[in-house]
Design a protein around this motif. Structure first.
Motif, PDB file in Angstrom:
ATOM      1  N   GLY A   8      -9.198  -5.244  -4.608  1.00  0.00           N
ATOM      2  CA  GLY A   8      -7.852  -5.156  -4.052  1.00  0.00           C
ATOM      3  C   GLY A   8      -6.834  -5.329  -5.163  1.00  0.00           C
ATOM      4  N   TYR A   9      -5.557  -5.261  -4.801  1.00  0.00           N
ATOM      5  CA  TYR A   9      -4.494  -5.487  -5.782  1.00  0.00           C
ATOM      6  C   TYR A   9      -3.287  -6.082  -5.072  1.00  0.00           C
ATOM      7  N   PHE A  10      -2.679  -7.070  -5.731  1.00  0.00           N
ATOM      8  CA  PHE A  10      -1.503  -7.758  -5.204  1.00  0.00           C
ATOM      9  C   PHE A  10      -0.543  -7.990  -6.365  1.00  0.00           C
ATOM     10  N   ARG A  11       0.699  -7.580  -6.201  1.00  0.00           N
ATOM     11  CA  ARG A  11       1.673  -7.706  -7.287  1.00  0.00           C
ATOM     12  C   ARG A  11       1.995  -9.171  -7.549  1.00  0.00           C
ATOM     13  N   LEU A  12       1.930  -9.569  -8.808  1.00  0.00           N
ATOM     14  CA  LEU A  12       2.326 -10.907  -9.223  1.00  0.00           C
ATOM     15  C   LEU A  12       3.745 -10.901  -9.773  1.00  0.00           C
ATOM     16  N   LYS A  13       4.007  -9.920 -10.634  1.00  0.00           N
ATOM     17  CA  LYS A  13       5.316  -9.732 -11.265  1.00  0.00           C
ATOM     18  C   LYS A  13       5.362  -8.291 -11.754  1.00  0.00           C
ATOM     19  N   ALA A  14       6.467  -7.902 -12.341  1.00  0.00           N
ATOM     20  CA  ALA A  14       6.591  -6.520 -12.815  1.00  0.00           C
ATOM     21  C   ALA A  14       5.424  -6.172 -13.740  1.00  0.00           C
ATOM     22  N   ASN A  15       4.731  -5.114 -13.415  1.00  0.00           N
ATOM     23  CA  ASN A  15       3.659  -4.566 -14.234  1.00  0.00           C
ATOM     24  C   ASN A  15       2.409  -5.451 -14.329  1.00  0.00           C
ATOM     25  N   ARG A  16       2.236  -6.431 -13.449  1.00  0.00           N
ATOM     26  CA  ARG A  16       1.040  -7.285 -13.451  1.00  0.00           C
ATOM     27  C   ARG A  16       0.565  -7.482 -12.017  1.00  0.00           C
ATOM     28  N   TYR A  17      -0.745  -7.353 -11.820  1.00  0.00           N
ATOM     29  CA  TYR A  17      -1.341  -7.458 -10.497  1.00  0.00           C
ATOM     30  C   TYR A  17      -2.521  -8.419 -10.495  1.00  0.00           C
ATOM     31  N   HIS A  18      -2.643  -9.176  -9.421  1.00  0.00           N
ATOM     32  CA  HIS A  18      -3.837  -9.973  -9.160  1.00  0.00           C
ATOM     33  C   HIS A  18      -4.842  -9.006  -8.554  1.00  0.00           C
ATOM     34  N   VAL A  19      -6.011  -8.873  -9.179  1.00  0.00           N
ATOM     35  CA  VAL A  19      -7.027  -7.919  -8.740  1.00  0.00           C
ATOM     36  C   VAL A  19      -8.291  -8.691  -8.361  1.00  0.00           C
ATOM     37  N   PRO A  20      -8.458  -9.011  -7.054  1.00  0.00           N
ATOM     38  CA  PRO A  20      -9.709  -9.647  -6.625  1.00  0.00           C
ATOM     39  C   PRO A  20     -10.800  -8.589  -6.489  1.00  0.00           C
ATOM     40  N   MET A  21     -12.026  -8.989  -6.840  1.00  0.00           N
ATOM     41  CA  MET A  21     -13.180  -8.094  -6.722  1.00  0.00           C
ATOM     42  C   MET A  21     -14.302  -8.851  -6.022  1.00  0.00           C
ATOM     43  N   LYS A 124       6.432  -0.177  -0.967  1.00  0.00           N
ATOM     44  CA  LYS A 124       5.707  -1.002  -1.931  1.00  0.00           C
ATOM     45  C   LYS A 124       4.816  -1.984  -1.175  1.00  0.00           C
ATOM     46  N   VAL A 125       3.520  -1.652  -1.093  1.00  0.00           N
ATOM     47  CA  VAL A 125       2.591  -2.450  -0.304  1.00  0.00           C
ATOM     48  C   VAL A 125       1.304  -2.670  -1.113  1.00  0.00           C
ATOM     49  N   SER A 126       0.704  -3.843  -0.932  1.00  0.00           N
ATOM     50  CA  SER A 126      -0.554  -4.173  -1.607  1.00  0.00           C
ATOM     51  C   SER A 126      -1.711  -3.477  -0.895  1.00  0.00           C
ATOM     52  N   SER A 127      -2.903  -3.746  -1.378  1.00  0.00           N
ATOM     53  CA  SER A 127      -4.093  -3.296  -0.655  1.00  0.00           C
ATOM     54  C   SER A 127      -4.229  -4.140   0.614  1.00  0.00           C
ATOM     55  N   VAL A 128      -5.053  -3.695   1.532  1.00  0.00           N
ATOM     56  CA  VAL A 128      -5.301  -4.419   2.776  1.00  0.00           C
ATOM     57  C   VAL A 128      -6.700  -5.029   2.682  1.00  0.00           C
ATOM     58  N   VAL A 129      -6.786  -6.333   2.947  1.00  0.00           N
ATOM     59  CA  VAL A 129      -8.079  -7.022   2.919  1.00  0.00           C
ATOM     60  C   VAL A 129      -8.485  -7.342   4.350  1.00  0.00           C
ATOM     61  N   LEU A 130      -9.659  -6.881   4.730  1.00  0.00           N
ATOM     62  CA  LEU A 130     -10.230  -7.152   6.050  1.00  0.00           C
ATOM     63  C   LEU A 130     -11.182  -8.328   5.916  1.00  0.00           C
ATOM     64  N   SER A 131     -11.135  -9.256   6.869  1.00  0.00           N
ATOM     65  CA  SER A 131     -11.974 -10.445   6.804  1.00  0.00           C
ATOM     66  C   SER A 131     -12.378 -10.884   8.202  1.00  0.00           C
ATOM     67  N   ASN A 132     -13.464 -11.651   8.274  1.00  0.00           N
ATOM     68  CA  ASN A 132     -13.858 -12.280   9.521  1.00  0.00           C
ATOM     69  C   ASN A 132     -14.131 -13.769   9.312  1.00  0.00           C
ATOM     70  N   PHE A 170      -6.701  -9.658   8.782  1.00  0.00           N
ATOM     71  CA  PHE A 170      -6.394  -8.731   7.703  1.00  0.00           C
ATOM     72  C   PHE A 170      -5.136  -9.228   7.020  1.00  0.00           C
ATOM     73  N   TYR A 171      -5.054  -8.944   5.729  1.00  0.00           N
ATOM     74  CA  TYR A 171      -3.947  -9.450   4.936  1.00  0.00           C
ATOM     75  C   TYR A 171      -3.437  -8.348   4.015  1.00  0.00           C
ATOM     76  N   TYR A 172      -2.126  -8.239   3.938  1.00  0.00           N
ATOM     77  CA  TYR A 172      -1.483  -7.344   2.981  1.00  0.00           C
ATOM     78  C   TYR A 172      -0.095  -7.897   2.700  1.00  0.00           C
ATOM     79  N   GLU A 173       0.515  -7.414   1.642  1.00  0.00           N
ATOM     80  CA  GLU A 173       1.863  -7.845   1.275  1.00  0.00           C
ATOM     81  C   GLU A 173       2.761  -6.628   1.145  1.00  0.00           C
ATOM     82  N   VAL A 174       4.011  -6.781   1.566  1.00  0.00           N
ATOM     83  CA  VAL A 174       5.037  -5.756   1.392  1.00  0.00           C
ATOM     84  C   VAL A 174       6.039  -6.313   0.397  1.00  0.00           C
ATOM     85  N   TYR A 175       6.377  -5.516  -0.605  1.00  0.00           N
ATOM     86  CA  TYR A 175       7.268  -5.967  -1.669  1.00  0.00           C
ATOM     87  C   TYR A 175       8.622  -5.271  -1.578  1.00  0.00           C
TER      88      TYR A 175
END
Length: 190
Positions: A8-21, A124-132, A170-175
């Motif tokens: 996934g990808y979530f914006r931290l700041k300009a030009n930098r993303y938190h990328v969970p794998m 401007k939206v992050s990836s969507v994470v599905l969870s249970n 499910f989780y996502y962020e709108v920027y």
């Protein structure tokens, strides 16, 4: 050893993303050995993330230690490993090898991962994470994890299979949300 993954990808700041794998292997493929009152197994995880010029930008090197009272539950589920990185937008090649250490079974995954430059997008939206499931979050010093809220971490459901009795998150962020110019919002919705 079958290996599946997601990112996934979530914006931290300009030009930098938190990328969970997240990487999973079938629990039925993991060999356990009995040691005292627990059944134990270990998995070695080794990987590299490369930029378009084939330069390594991040490494994965870890040993996952599993200890359970009985393997019956594990055999019906997946064993999941997660990690995260801070990366700029771009297209990356991900190569991961996972070795089950009891009998030496090895599996690998090679894929392309895109971290989009959402600054250029109208929405401007992050990836969507599905969870249970959620679990107590492990404290990782200096790591900002958007999937952690109130001490609970959302655990990604990589195969996207959820039974009718399980919760669905499910989780996502709108920027930078903004109202389009000239659009009026009724007072009841404001």
């Amino acid at each position: 050893l079958p290996v599946h993954g997601a990112a996934g990808y979530f914006r931290l700041k300009a030009n930098r993303y938190h990328v969970p794998m997240w990487f999973i292997v079938p629990g039925s493929q993991v060999q356990f050995s009995r040691s005292s009152d627990k059944e134990k197994a270990t998995l070695d995880v080794l990987g590299v993330i490369r930029d378009p010029q084939k330069r390594p930008v991040a490494w994965i090197r870890d040993t996952v230690k599993l200890a359970v009272a009985t393997t019956a539950d594990v055999r019906r589920k997946n064993v999941q490993y997660d990690t995260s990185f801070e990366l700029p937008p771009g297209t990356y090649t991900v190569k991961v090898v996972i070795r089950e250490n009891q009998i030496g079974t090895v599996g690998s995954l090679e894929t392309t991962m895109v971290v989009p430059d959402i600054e250029r997008e109208p929405l401007k939206v992050s990836s969507v994470v599905l969870s249970n499931q959620r679990q107590a979050a492990a404290s990782k010093k200096g790591v900002v994890n958007p999937l952690v809220r109130n001490g609970q971490e959302l655990i990604a459901n990589v195969p996207h299979v959820v039974s009718a009795t399980q919760p669905l998150y499910f989780y996502y962020e709108v920027y930078d949300p903004a109202q389009p110019v000239g659009v009026a919002i009724p007072a009841a919705q404001a």
